[in-house]
Motif scaffolding. Structure first.
Motif, PDB file in Angstrom:
ATOM      1  N   GLU A 155       0.950  -1.064   0.096  1.00 59.18           N
ATOM      2  CA  GLU A 155       0.130  -0.144   0.035  1.00 59.18           C
ATOM      3  C   GLU A 155       1.061   1.254   0.032  1.00 59.18           C
ATOM      4  N   VAL A 156       0.526   2.120  -0.745  1.00 53.75           N
ATOM      5  CA  VAL A 156       1.246   3.382  -1.040  1.00 53.75           C
ATOM      6  C   VAL A 156       0.556   4.512  -0.498  1.00 53.75           C
ATOM      7  N   VAL A 157       1.377   5.475   0.174  1.00 56.55           N
ATOM      8  CA  VAL A 157       0.914   6.573   0.680  1.00 56.55           C
ATOM      9  C   VAL A 157       1.526   7.953   0.054  1.00 56.55           C
ATOM     10  N   PHE A 158       0.812   8.944  -0.484  1.00 58.97           N
ATOM     11  CA  PHE A 158       1.175   9.947  -1.449  1.00 58.97           C
ATOM     12  C   PHE A 158       1.476  11.093  -0.285  1.00 58.97           C
ATOM     13  N   VAL A 159       2.820  11.398  -0.331  1.00 52.98           N
ATOM     14  CA  VAL A 159       3.127  12.522   0.726  1.00 52.98           C
ATOM     15  C   VAL A 159       3.434  13.988  -0.142  1.00 52.98           C
ATOM     16  N   PRO A 160       2.828  15.145   0.264  1.00 57.08           N
ATOM     17  CA  PRO A 160       2.740  16.455  -0.394  1.00 57.08           C
ATOM     18  C   PRO A 160       4.272  16.908  -0.159  1.00 57.08           C
ATOM     19  N   LEU A 161       4.660  17.711  -1.256  1.00 57.90           N
ATOM     20  CA  LEU A 161       5.858  18.538  -1.455  1.00 57.90           C
ATOM     21  C   LEU A 161       5.809  19.669  -0.853  1.00 57.90           C
ATOM     22  N   LEU A 162       6.534  20.369   0.070  1.00 56.56           N
ATOM     23  CA  LEU A 162       6.274  21.535   0.551  1.00 56.56           C
ATOM     24  C   LEU A 162       6.991  22.451  -0.290  1.00 56.56           C
ATOM     25  N   ARG A 163       6.270  23.606  -0.883  1.00 55.13           N
ATOM     26  CA  ARG A 163       6.740  24.491  -1.580  1.00 55.13           C
ATOM     27  C   ARG A 163       7.572  25.695  -0.783  1.00 55.13           C
ATOM     28  N   GLY A 164       7.023  26.045   0.158  1.00 57.54           N
ATOM     29  CA  GLY A 164       7.534  27.168   0.964  1.00 57.54           C
ATOM     30  C   GLY A 164       6.723  27.495   2.458  1.00 57.54           C
ATOM     31  N   VAL A 165       7.497  28.202   2.952  1.00 57.72           N
ATOM     32  CA  VAL A 165       6.783  28.578   4.460  1.00 57.72           C
ATOM     33  C   VAL A 165       6.871  29.993   4.614  1.00 57.72           C
ATOM     34  N   THR A 166       5.608  30.520   5.024  1.00 55.81           N
ATOM     35  CA  THR A 166       5.451  32.017   5.294  1.00 55.81           C
ATOM     36  C   THR A 166       5.054  32.259   6.749  1.00 55.81           C
ATOM     37  N   GLN A 167       5.459  33.400   7.439  1.00 54.65           N
ATOM     38  CA  GLN A 167       5.142  33.354   8.796  1.00 54.65           C
ATOM     39  C   GLN A 167       4.467  34.788   9.015  1.00 54.65           C
ATOM     40  N   GLY A 168       3.298  34.870   9.494  1.00 58.99           N
ATOM     41  CA  GLY A 168       2.447  35.984   9.661  1.00 58.99           C
ATOM     42  C   GLY A 168       1.888  36.053  11.143  1.00 58.99           C
ATOM     43  N   ARG A 169       1.103  36.950  11.028  1.00 61.48           N
ATOM     44  CA  ARG A 169       0.412  37.205  12.533  1.00 61.48           C
ATOM     45  C   ARG A 169      -0.349  36.209  13.142  1.00 61.48           C
ATOM     46  N   GLU A 170      -0.826  35.320  11.960  1.00 59.33           N
ATOM     47  CA  GLU A 170      -1.620  34.234  12.536  1.00 59.33           C
ATOM     48  C   GLU A 170      -0.715  32.767  12.981  1.00 59.33           C
ATOM     49  N   GLY A 171       0.786  32.805  12.641  1.00 58.47           N
ATOM     50  CA  GLY A 171       1.505  31.947  12.750  1.00 58.47           C
ATOM     51  C   GLY A 171       2.124  31.477  11.521  1.00 58.47           C
ATOM     52  N   VAL A 172       2.761  30.484  11.396  1.00 61.32           N
ATOM     53  CA  VAL A 172       3.397  29.700  10.485  1.00 61.32           C
ATOM     54  C   VAL A 172       2.328  28.864   9.432  1.00 61.32           C
ATOM     55  N   CYS A 173       2.413  29.300   7.904  1.00 63.97           N
ATOM     56  CA  CYS A 173       1.769  28.690   7.073  1.00 63.97           C
ATOM     57  C   CYS A 173       2.585  27.830   6.103  1.00 63.97           C
ATOM     58  N   LEU A 174       2.309  26.616   5.792  1.00 67.52           N
ATOM     59  CA  LEU A 174       3.095  25.889   4.895  1.00 67.52           C
ATOM     60  C   LEU A 174       2.253  25.855   3.465  1.00 67.52           C
ATOM     61  N   TYR A 214       1.845  24.205  -0.170  1.00 67.19           N
ATOM     62  CA  TYR A 214       2.553  22.836  -0.871  1.00 67.19           C
ATOM     63  C   TYR A 214       2.258  23.083  -2.202  1.00 67.19           C
ATOM     64  N   THR A 215       3.115  22.174  -3.216  1.00 64.15           N
ATOM     65  CA  THR A 215       2.780  22.075  -4.388  1.00 64.15           C
ATOM     66  C   THR A 215       2.082  21.074  -4.865  1.00 64.15           C
ATOM     67  N   ARG A 216       1.565  20.720  -6.092  1.00 64.29           N
ATOM     68  CA  ARG A 216       0.806  19.903  -6.739  1.00 64.29           C
ATOM     69  C   ARG A 216       1.586  18.539  -6.685  1.00 64.29           C
ATOM     70  N   ALA A 217       2.806  18.535  -6.307  1.00 67.48           N
ATOM     71  CA  ALA A 217       3.560  16.983  -6.458  1.00 67.48           C
ATOM     72  C   ALA A 217       3.481  16.325  -5.225  1.00 67.48           C
ATOM     73  N   PHE A 218       3.518  15.013  -5.271  1.00 65.02           N
ATOM     74  CA  PHE A 218       3.543  14.153  -4.199  1.00 65.02           C
ATOM     75  C   PHE A 218       4.251  12.958  -4.407  1.00 65.02           C
ATOM     76  N   PHE A 219       5.039  12.498  -3.309  1.00 64.03           N
ATOM     77  CA  PHE A 219       5.990  11.621  -3.479  1.00 64.03           C
ATOM     78  C   PHE A 219       5.264  10.241  -2.725  1.00 64.03           C
ATOM     79  N   PRO A 220       5.547   9.009  -3.516  1.00 60.23           N
ATOM     80  CA  PRO A 220       4.840   7.927  -3.028  1.00 60.23           C
ATOM     81  C   PRO A 220       5.649   7.132  -1.906  1.00 60.23           C
ATOM     82  N   PHE A 221       5.235   6.812  -1.064  1.00 63.12           N
ATOM     83  CA  PHE A 221       5.996   5.930   0.088  1.00 63.12           C
ATOM     84  C   PHE A 221       5.302   4.809   0.438  1.00 63.12           C
ATOM     85  N   PRO A 222       5.988   3.640   0.672  1.00 65.91           N
ATOM     86  CA  PRO A 222       5.285   2.530   1.170  1.00 65.91           C
ATOM     87  C   PRO A 222       4.848   2.774   2.557  1.00 65.91           C
TER      88      PRO A 222
END
Length: 191
Positions: free
Chosen positions: A83-102, A104-112
């Motif tokens: 069984e494969v799990v698809f994990v998203p690729l992080l594009r960038g991180v921004t930090q604002g008043r509400e906290g940290v925002c991650l 993501y790109t549209r790319a996913f990595f398959p992991f067992p």
């Protein structure tokens, strides 16, 4: 079934494409995708080559299913169909008043699934040599488990002022020096 007999250059090209496609996406290509990749206009031609690869023991197919190609290893066993799990690729991180925002790109990595426990994960591609202290190089991929509290010996993935950095849990002082996003659970390097 043990692979037998030599294969033609076209069959080798098709087999190589199927292998790459499965490694990158975690599932096999369709007949049309194979034809497009190797320059065959007719799906009949692709089917012909797939039948030959199947007869020689390199692949297995299930009729009437578009993505039913299974690679066969040389040790007479099929590759594990985990069984494969698809994990998203992080594009960038921004930090604002509400906290940290991650972001993501549209790319996913398959992991067992056996590589990943319950929880939320993402993949981060290292863009510079900032993590060389941890022997992590530019171009490496980090598998990160989201969370805020972990054991002391883990390598934490932190964000401070929009920048990502790593610190060992027992050395990190917390507080204003950064927000814990998660912990690094794996590093992948293309050689």
């Amino acid at each position: 079934m043990k692979p037998k007999g030599p294969i033609s250059p076209r069959e080798e090209e098709i087999l190589s494409f199927i292998t790459r496609y499965c490694q990158e996406r975690g599932y096999p290509p369709t007949v049309r995708e194979i034809g497009k990749a190797v320059g065959l206009q007719s799906s009949c031609s692709v089917h012909y080559h797939l039948r030959k690869l199947e007869a020689k023991g390199f692949i297995r197919r299930k009729p009437a299913k578009p993505r039913a190609i299974e690679l066969v290893s040389s040790s007479e066993e099929s590759l594990p169909s985990e069984e494969v799990v698809f994990v998203p690729l992080l594009r960038g991180v921004t930090q604002g008043r509400e906290g940290v925002c991650l972001e993501y790109t549209r790319a996913f990595f398959p992991f067992p699934k056996r590589f990943i426990n319950e929880g939320e994960y993402f993949v981060f591609r290292v863009q510079n040599g900032a993590f060389s202290r941890w022997h992590i190089l530019e171009g490496d991929y980090l598998l990160v488990e989201r969370g805020e509290t972990f054991e002391n010996g883990t390598l934490l993935f932190l964000v401070s002022q929009g920048r990502v950095f790593l610190e060992r849990g027992d050395l990190w002082e917390g507080g204003g020096s950064g927000n814990v996003i998660g912990r690094v659970v794996g590093v992948w390097r293309k050689l």
